[in-house]
Design a protein around this motif. Structure first.
Motif, PDB file in Angstrom:
ATOM      1  N   GLU A   8       0.846  -1.187   0.000  1.00  0.00           N
ATOM      2  CA  GLU A   8       0.000   0.000   0.000  1.00  0.00           C
ATOM      3  C   GLU A   8       0.884   1.242   0.000  1.00  0.00           C
ATOM      4  N   GLU A   9       0.677   2.115  -0.971  1.00  0.00           N
ATOM      5  CA  GLU A   9       1.461   3.359  -1.062  1.00  0.00           C
ATOM      6  C   GLU A   9       0.708   4.494  -0.390  1.00  0.00           C
ATOM      7  N   ARG A  10       1.422   5.258   0.401  1.00  0.00           N
ATOM      8  CA  ARG A  10       0.860   6.452   1.046  1.00  0.00           C
ATOM      9  C   ARG A  10       1.822   7.607   0.837  1.00  0.00           C
ATOM     10  N   ILE A  11       1.361   8.789   1.148  1.00  0.00           N
ATOM     11  CA  ILE A  11       2.168  10.001   0.958  1.00  0.00           C
ATOM     12  C   ILE A  11       2.364  10.679   2.297  1.00  0.00           C
ATOM     13  N   THR A  61       6.375  12.847  -0.029  1.00  0.00           N
ATOM     14  CA  THR A  61       7.196  11.710  -0.428  1.00  0.00           C
ATOM     15  C   THR A  61       6.426  10.403  -0.187  1.00  0.00           C
ATOM     16  N   PRO A  62       6.407   9.517  -1.154  1.00  0.00           N
ATOM     17  CA  PRO A  62       5.682   8.254  -0.948  1.00  0.00           C
ATOM     18  C   PRO A  62       6.407   7.324   0.017  1.00  0.00           C
ATOM     19  N   TYR A  63       5.616   6.571   0.765  1.00  0.00           N
ATOM     20  CA  TYR A  63       6.159   5.492   1.590  1.00  0.00           C
ATOM     21  C   TYR A  63       5.218   4.298   1.459  1.00  0.00           C
ATOM     22  N   TYR A  64       5.661   3.146   1.952  1.00  0.00           N
ATOM     23  CA  TYR A  64       4.945   1.921   1.618  1.00  0.00           C
ATOM     24  C   TYR A  64       4.755   1.027   2.844  1.00  0.00           C
ATOM     25  N   TRP A  65       3.575   0.405   2.912  1.00  0.00           N
ATOM     26  CA  TRP A  65       3.266  -0.607   3.914  1.00  0.00           C
ATOM     27  C   TRP A  65       3.041  -1.931   3.199  1.00  0.00           C
TER      28      TRP A  65
END
Length: 261
Positions: free
Chosen positions: A199-202, A207-211
């Motif tokens: 799952e991509e979040r901002i 800046t994008p980060y990921y779970w």
């Protein structure tokens, strides 16, 4: 008296490890070495690039206990170096089930696997939880009564009879609604427990980060005879025999010909 090692991946302050100690009381001399912190999903990770710190901990009813700032596998190795071999190793009682071939991700199962590689009969035991948030807590809300009952029963049998030839460890999973009459099913590992995705979040700076997240496989695709089917569909205690020799059961000469080697 038999020597029994208890470890886990939820950390030494988890109620699950206290429950395991209570379950094994009277069966042997109990030693505890467990991580200082939550180490779920650490798998077979070992700490090789920095020194380990160990803290002596006082726990009633055990011969000795240490908290280690490493991984569950580190705890097993430390315990063997400090106390010598054991007659039985227990990893758990884990908060949240550990089933399917994905047990290689589990720190709980991996600690038992590590002990098994040293010739120690081992049991990884996990308690299903009915709310996701309980999996990474200390277990304050969890009732371990039935998990303790089944752990004592299985551990006593292993101490008295050993494990059959070809079985190195047992992977045990207890439904959260188990009672004294809940049957025990001998099972095989399901193919997989979760369907993973990213799952991509901002973040606030754009800046994008990921779970990495996962959804559990639906019940209607679970195969009878597997650990997941026993626990999730039949509401039984699952006991899966594990052999740490992962060599495929295939004719090796046939494989050579198949691959043209």
């Amino acid at each position: 008296m038999p020597k029994i090692l208890i470890t886990n991946d939820d950390g030494i302050y988890s109620r699950g490890i206290r429950a395991a100690i209570e379950a094994l009381r009277g069966l042997g001399d109990v030693y505890v070495v467990a991580p200082m912190f939550q180490r779920s999903a650490s798998g077979r990770a070992m700490t090789l690039h920095r020194p380990l710190r160990a803290k002596r901990v006082t726990i009633n009813g055990v011969k000795a206990a240490y908290a280690l700032d490493g991984m569950p596998v580190d705890c097993v190795i430390f315990a063997l170096a400090r106390f010598g071999s054991f007659d039985l190793a227990i990893s758990g009682i884990n908060l949240g089930e550990n089933m399917s071939t994905e047990i290689t991700i589990s720190g709980t199962a991996s600690a038992a696997i590590e002990a098994a590689t040293h010739g120690i009969p081992s049991i990884a035991i996990s308690l299903e939880v009915n709310r996701e948030k309980y999996k990474f807590g200390a277990g304050e809300e969890i009732d371990f009564t039935m998990a303790k009952l089944f752990l004592k029963k299985i551990a006593k049998a292993v101490l008295e009879k050993g494990l059959p030839k070809g079985v190195d460890m047992l992977n045990v999973n207890i439904p959260y609604d188990a009672d004294e009459s809940t049957p025990i099913e001998i099972t095989r590992l399901a193919r997989r427990m979760y369907q993973p995705s990213v799952e991509e979040r901002i973040d606030p700076k754009g800046t994008p980060y990921y779970w990495i997240v996962g959804t559990q496989c639906p019940r209607d695709v679970l195969e009878p005879g597997t650990d997941m089917y026993a626990v999730k569909v039949e509401r039984k205690v699952s006991v899966t025999p594990i052999n740490i020799d992962m060599t495929a059961d295939v004719d090796l000469k046939y494989l050579r010909g198949h691959l043209g080697l």
